[in-house]
Design an enzyme around this catalytic site. Structure first.
Site, PDB file in Angstrom:
ATOM      1  N   CYS A 103       0.880  -1.169   0.000  1.00 56.23           N
ATOM      2  CA  CYS A 103       0.000   0.000   0.000  1.00 56.23           C
ATOM      3  C   CYS A 103       0.922   1.224   0.000  1.00 56.23           C
ATOM      4  O   CYS A 103       2.003   1.143  -0.586  1.00 56.23           O
ATOM      5  CB  CYS A 103      -0.950  -0.023   1.203  1.00 56.23           C
ATOM      6  N   GLN A 104       0.538   2.307   0.614  1.00 54.45           N
ATOM      7  CA  GLN A 104       1.392   3.495   0.589  1.00 54.45           C
ATOM      8  C   GLN A 104       2.558   3.376   1.564  1.00 54.45           C
ATOM      9  O   GLN A 104       3.694   3.628   1.203  1.00 54.45           O
ATOM     10  CB  GLN A 104       0.573   4.754   0.885  1.00 54.45           C
TER      11      GLN A 104
END
Length: 144
Positions: A103-104
């Site tokens: 994800c981020q």
């Protein structure tokens, strides 16, 4: 007088058996280990895994960010499955495949990794630090 020692002999024998079982259980051959691989890896190792698995149809890179985050830049070859929708899409994935999730920064993908572990997936890697760490390492990013 020998009858007085009989309980002590029995107690010693029982204690010896219990000790043998306990020590044998700790030192002996354990049951077959879980053959699943569920772990977090640094971006460089993730990049090497992508190269190693290139062309393997059972290998999938999953970006667990929102679609707008994905469109702004993703790991080449990744598919987007938003972490918010992941449990609904889980059934469409092969539990015997090999997955690399990110994800981020690692928060959402940690949840996805655990969900996959809980559902019996065999091999799941998560990128430590997510897309932020991937970019910081200078690794390739694709943009729509």
């Amino acid at each position: 007088m020998t009858y007085l020692h009989l309980p002590l002999v029995f107690l010693f024998a029982a204690g010896s058996i219990i000790l043998t079982v306990l020590v044998g259980g700790c030192l002996g051959e354990s049951p077959a280990p879980d053959d699943r691989i569920i772990r977090t890896i640094p971006p460089a190792e993730a990049s090497a895994l992508i190269e190693e698995m290139e062309g393997d149809p059972g290998f999938v890179v999953i970006d667990a960010r929102r679609p707008d985050e994905f469109a702004a830049g993703y790991i080449p070859g990744a598919i987007n499955i938003d972490s918010a929708d992941f449990s609904e899409r889980l059934g469409s994935l092969d539990p015997d495949g090999t997955y690399l999730v990110y994800c981020q920064r690692g928060g959402r993908s940690a949840g996805v990794r655990e969900l996959m572990r809980e559902n019996g997936f065999r091999e799941v890697y998560e990128i430590e630090g997510g897309m932020s760490a991937w970019k910081a390492a200078g690794l390739p990013v694709a943009v729509d």
